[in-house]
Design an enzyme around this catalytic site. Structure first.
Site, PDB file in Angstrom:
ATOM      1  N   CYS A   1      -2.128   9.534   2.417  1.00 15.30           N
ATOM      2  CA  CYS A   1      -1.597   9.202   1.118  1.00 15.30           C
ATOM      3  C   CYS A   1      -2.617   9.426   0.050  1.00 15.30           C
ATOM      4  O   CYS A   1      -1.766   9.688  -1.091  1.00 15.30           O
ATOM      5  CB  CYS A   1      -1.389   7.669   1.140  1.00 15.30           C
ATOM      6  SG  CYS A   1      -3.032   6.734   1.700  1.00 15.30           S
TER       7      CYS A   1
ATOM      8  N   GLU B   1       0.955  -1.092  -0.009  1.00 12.20           N
ATOM      9  CA  GLU B   1      -0.133  -0.042  -0.055  1.00 12.20           C
ATOM     10  C   GLU B   1       0.889   1.101  -0.056  1.00 12.20           C
ATOM     11  O   GLU B   1       1.496   1.621   1.047  1.00 12.20           O
ATOM     12  CB  GLU B   1      -0.828   0.062   1.212  1.00 12.20           C
ATOM     13  CG  GLU B   1      -1.736  -1.235   1.355  1.00 12.20           C
ATOM     14  CD  GLU B   1      -2.962  -1.228   0.397  1.00 12.20           C
ATOM     15  OE1 GLU B   1      -3.210  -0.229  -0.119  1.00 12.20           O
ATOM     16  OE2 GLU B   1      -3.205  -2.219  -0.023  1.00 12.20           O
TER      17      GLU B   1
END
Ligand code: NAD
Length: 491
Positions: free
Chosen positions: A278, A244
């Site tokens: 993010c 991720e």
């Protein structure tokens, strides 16, 4: 679990990595870890032995562990929130977001019995009279490595899937969110036996020590460069990875929009957690026809959310550490600052900042910003914006603000990104029905909801033949039956 093993307390009597210079050039916060090189191997072996007992395969066992985790989070709620606030100076509500995994636990508890059911599938003609099904099976011992920006939820969310799928797990929180790392270690050691789930606290060296070992899966959340290191280490053991990662998430703004909502939603998504998210819009790519109006709208919403002096706003976070503060300060040298730019190294404050007159070659456009600075670039037509995005690494998130269905379809079909969100920001991360993850340079594999369970399972294909009969067709000699075998093969 009756016997409690507190790995980080029992072993953590020294200062193995405290106060060392980190690779980021800053000082790694002190972490009370002092391990012999073999400790990690010992832990893994303990978990392998426990996994081999088959206890984690039991559905009731898994449900009980999920309840235990939920209860432990409830008991430590204030401590978790305080730790996150201490690490990131987050507003109360944004610190509370860290408890989001509780909803994931509830969802897993509710659906686990249906997820674990073997799924019967139709056997093909050539397999008859066998029966066939797909059997979800735990992988074994998994390693979960987390970043500092949402330091509690990004380690607990994958853990939920690891438990639900019947695995043992070793967790490595980020050493940079030092208070949260400690509370995670504390909660896990009080709740689980270390032969089942344990925390190994520490920094880069600890992470690399873990990565040198063989796991059955590695779930890593962090930056793209470290993701490469993780994948390289995993390749040595052929360990499957979920990565991720991060990257630059563009936010395209068309001229056919509700301007006020657009500006408000961009400012919200960009400046929660001071841009250390993010999937925060990394930069705005706006149709030149409405650039000035959009800038006015963005400025208005910065002022509405955080006032004329965001430094005094109770709703605005700080930068995690001086290394990142200095990194972000460098970005302020590019272009023209429209609003913001004020900073205070002592409090690690950087004002919500909009920057204009940025070129694609500026350093701010070469790496993920990951902070409260929003460059605004413009385009003349959508094809040009699409070409620019497609010439760069595939983003984790792509945003398009437009009412125009054709333009939405173009972005959907002509670009590739981990997630895509029309007319809003960040919301695609929440919820349990949308798998979340990157593509290309922004990651491998996705999770959330059932997808988290899937991450930590192997879906084993099973075929069971009968002894009741034995069709002779497939056996040699083939003479005289080739034509029939060929026809069956093509069914
Ligand atoms: P990072 O990659 O520096 O660190 C992540 C973890 O890896 C930490 O636990 C750290 O100790 C470990 N690590 C760091 N360097 C290592 C090395 N050389 N070898 C082995 N392990 C190492 O990331 P970060 O600074 O903590 O987090 C920020 C990054 O994470 C951003 O790029 C952000 O976009 C990304 N991120 C992605 C997601 C997502 O869901 N895709 C979520 C949050 C953050």
């Amino acid at each position: 679990m009756s016997e409690q093993t507190h790995f980080s307390r029992e072993q953590g009597t020294g200062n193995g990595e405290s106060g060392v210079k980190s690779r980021r050039g800053g000082v790694t916060p002190p972490v009370t870890v002092n391990r012999q090189p073999s400790t990690i191997q010992y832990l893994i072996q303990q978990q392998r032995d426990f996994f081999a007992t088959g206890q984690t395969q039991n559905i009731q066992f898994r449900l009980t562990q999920l309840y235990h985790l939920k209860q432990a989070i409830a008991v430590h709620e204030t401590a978790i929130i305080n730790a996150v606030k201490a690490d990131l100076s987050r507003p109360d509500l944004e610190a509370y977001f860290e408890l989001a995994p509780v909803a994931e636990i509830n969802y897993a508890i509710k659906h686990l019995k249906s997820w674990v059911k073997p799924q019967k599938v139709r056997a093909s003609f050539s397999q008859l009279p066998a029966s066939t099904w797909i059997y979800p099976q735990p992988l074994g011992i998994v390693l979960i490595i987390a970043p500092w920006n949402y330091p509690f939820q990004l380690i607990i969310s994958p853990l939920i899937g690891a438990i639900a799928a019947g695995n043992c797990a070793i967790l490595k929180p980020s050493e940079i969110a030092v208070n949260t790392s400690k509370i995670i270690s504390d909660i896990i050691s009080k709740t689980f036996n270390s032969e089942y789930i344990t925390v190994v606290e520490g920094g880069v060296e600890t992470s690399q020590e873990l990565l040198a070992e063989k796991f059955d899966h590695i779930f890593f959340t962090g930056g793209t460069k470290v993701g490469q290191i993780v994948m390289e280490a995993a390749a040595k053991h052929l360990t499957p990875v979920t990565l991720e990662l991060g990257g630059k998430s563009p936010c395209i703004v068309d001229d056919n929009i509700q301007l006020d909502y657009t500006a408000k939603r961009i400012i919200w998504g960009k400046f929660i957690n001071a841009g250390q998210t993010c999937i925060a819009p990394d930069y705005v790519l706006v149709n030149s026809r409405i650039k000035s109006e959009l800038i006015l709208g963005l400025q208005k919403w910065i002022q509405t959310f955080f006032g004329d002096h965001p430094e005094t706003s109770p709703d605005y976070s700080r930068i995690i550490n001086l290394f990142h503060f200095n990194r972000l300060e460098e970005f302020l040298k590019a272009g023209n600052i429209i609003i913001g730019g004020q900073r205070n190294a002592e409090t690690k404050y950087i004002a919500p900042t909009l920057i204009d007159h940025i070129s694609w070659d500026d350093s701010i456009m070469q790496e993920e910003i990951f902070g409260p600075i929003l460059p605004i670039l413009e385009y003349q037509d959508l094809g040009e914006a699409i070409a620019k995005i497609n010439s760069r690494p595939k983003p984790l998130a792509l945003y398009l603000f437009s009412r125009n269905q054709d333009k939405q379809n173009r972005i959907l079909q002509e670009t590739s990104s981990g997630t895509l969100c029309f007319n809003d920001t960040v919301l695609q991360f929440g919820g349990k029905s949308l798998p979340f993850g990157g593509v290309g340079e922004s990651g491998i594999g996705s999770y959330h909801g059932k997808a988290t369970f899937d991450r930590f399972c192997h879906y084993k294909s099973v075929l069971k033949q009968t002894f009741l009969l034995d069709l002779p067709l497939r056996y040699a000699p083939y003479k005289g039956k080739e034509w029939l075998i060929k026809r069956i093969l093509m069914q």
